[in-house]
Design an enzyme around this catalytic site. Structure first.
Site, PDB file in Angstrom:
ATOM      1  N   HIS A 406       0.812  -1.219   0.000  1.00 58.26           N
ATOM      2  CA  HIS A 406       0.000   0.000   0.000  1.00 58.26           C
ATOM      3  C   HIS A 406       0.849   1.274   0.000  1.00 58.26           C
ATOM      4  CE1 HIS A 406      -3.729   1.918  -0.134  1.00 58.26           C
ATOM      5  NE2 HIS A 406      -4.346   1.397   0.916  1.00 58.26           N
ATOM      6  N   ASP A 410      -2.309   1.884  -4.578  1.00 62.72           N
ATOM      7  CA  ASP A 410      -3.527   2.230  -3.845  1.00 62.72           C
ATOM      8  C   ASP A 410      -4.652   1.275  -4.221  1.00 62.72           C
ATOM      9  OD1 ASP A 410      -4.436   3.090  -6.341  1.00 62.72           O
ATOM     10  OD2 ASP A 410      -3.974   5.192  -5.936  1.00 62.72           O
TER      11      ASP A 410
END
Length: 434
Positions: A406, A410
């Site tokens: 992450h 995204d």
């Protein structure tokens, strides 16, 4: 006297050191050119190192179980000695200055290697599983590790650097300034495990299992993992493969498994979403041009290895099938070459092979994401007919799960990429010719 230096070979761009497993020849013994002299291991694969010339092994400089930097001299061979010369001493012979001048500089498979002794703190961010393991045992923080001057390739910290640092450390760890980001090296003391002698079984982890454990812990400490899932209707793909697999093998002498079809779908999705094919280097994102897809493969021992399909986006289904079968066979026979397990930019793991419905895979560092494919099962599904009516029909269904880093991927990118793979599998052409 012609003395030849044998150096620790370079076995991949990211490999800076290797462990000597054992020597097949001892000092004073004769060896033929290209005959295997020793076996070495990295955190990826075991390899055999051949002799660069024929002669007598004059001196072995590093023993079994020692970790040696790439490019460092590990043995010296007397190329002018003839077969049958007996070993005259039980200790390593000393090379005098005159002999040193005659030594030819020969490096096996490691041309262009140079040890960089920066003398400054390590800044490239790479820490090997071995270094991390030592840090965990010694309760070193990540800040301390990065402050250690690295003498390895590109300033990387090696085992010897850490051991030297520990010898000279004269202050308590708590007195050092604390970083704003929590250290990924845990100082948590695990609770004791009860053990009933004579009843419970103690199994010593082998070298590969230790490296896998270190790699997995390092990945979880390094990347904030997020996993998303989709369900895919693969009926067309399954029916097509079942219909043509016999003809495919007769025509090309290659088995047609589901793996090359999955690799093909992933490669197409990467072309559309290239940012998923990336790695993080400090504050810089490296987007890889090559699409090299690793296949997590179980070895007969139960351990795991990841052979790599290079340039998967440039191969057709036949080329992928040949490549996948070759790598799978080499993995089962413990015959994978170092170059066959290096350079992956994205990894897939078929957890359905073991009957798992789905999985939450751990990212294969330094990649940005990994895909897991669950078991393909037939079950009743509600579908919409061409006339718009809802119907219940038997369909082959499977779950796909994508774990991604992450920090650089995204939710939109991860979800869109996963959906693209699903669309490729669902839209599989059932009329495709082989």
């Amino acid at each position: 006297m012609a003395l030849i230096e044998l150096k620790m070979p370079k076995m991949g761009e990211s490999i800076s050191e290797a462990t000597i497993i054992n020597w097949l020849k001892q000092e004073g013994e004769y060896i033929e050119e290209e005959e295997t002299l020793l076996e070495v291991a990295t955190d990826k694969v075991d390899s055999e190192v051949p002799a660069p010339c024929s002669g007598v092994v004059k001196q072995i400089l590093h023993q079994a179980n020692e970790v040696v930097e790439v490019g460092k001299v590990i043995a010296i061979i007397d190329a002018e000695a003839t077969e049958g010369i007996a070993k005259t001493t039980t200790t390593a012979p000393t090379i005098v200055a005159e002999e040193k001048e005659e030594i030819k500089k020969v490096t096996v498979a490691s041309e262009g290697f140079a040890v960089k002794n920066s003398g400054s703190p390590n800044t490239n961010g790479f820490l090997s599983p071995l270094v991390i393991s030592i840090a965990q045992k010694e309760h070193l923080t990540i800040e301390e590790l990065h402050s250690i001057p690295g003498t390895g390739t590109d300033g990387r910290v090696c085992k010897s650097d850490v051991m030297q640092y520990l010898k000279n450390r004269t202050y308590p760890v708590a007195s050092r300034p604390q970083p704003t980001v929590q250290s990924p090296v845990s100082t948590y003391n695990a609770p004791p495990i009860s053990y009933v002698e004579g009843k419970d079984q103690l199994i010593e982890m082998d070298r590969m299992r230790k490296m896998i454990a270190d790699h997995m812990v390092y990945s979880k400490h390094t990347s904030p993992h997020v996993t998303c899932y989709i369900e895919v209707n693969v009926t067309n793909m399954v029916n097509w493969r079942n219909a043509v697999k016999k003809d495919f093998q007769e025509k090309y002498e290659e088995k047609l498994t589901f793996t090359p079809i999955f690799v093909e779908a992933v490669a197409k999705a990467i072309r559309e979403y290239p940012m998923i094919n990336s790695s993080l280097d400090g504050n810089k994102i490296i987007v890889h041009k090559d699409v090299n897809i690793g296949m997590a493969t179980a070895l007969p021992t139960g351990n795991l290895i990841v052979p790599v399909v290079k340039n998967a986006d440039e191969k057709n289904l036949l080329g992928l099938a040949k490549n996948v079968n070759h790598l799978a066979n080499n993995a089962r026979n413990n015959a994978l070459k170092p170059e066959e397990i290096q350079g992956s930019t994205f990894t897939i793991s078929n957890v359905g092979t073991f009957g798992s419905l789905m999985g939450t895979p751990i990212i294969n560092q330094p990649e940005a994401a990994i895909l897991a494919m669950g078991i393909i099962k037939k079950r009743p599904e509600v579908i919409t007919s061409p006339e718009g009516e809802d119907q219940i029909a038997i369909r082959s269904m499977m779950y796909l799960s994508l774990s991604f880093d992450h920090r650089i991927v995204d939710g939109y990118l991860g979800g869109s990429f996963l959906r693209k793979i699903g669309d490729e599998l669902e839209a599989f052409d059932s009329n495709r010719t082989i």
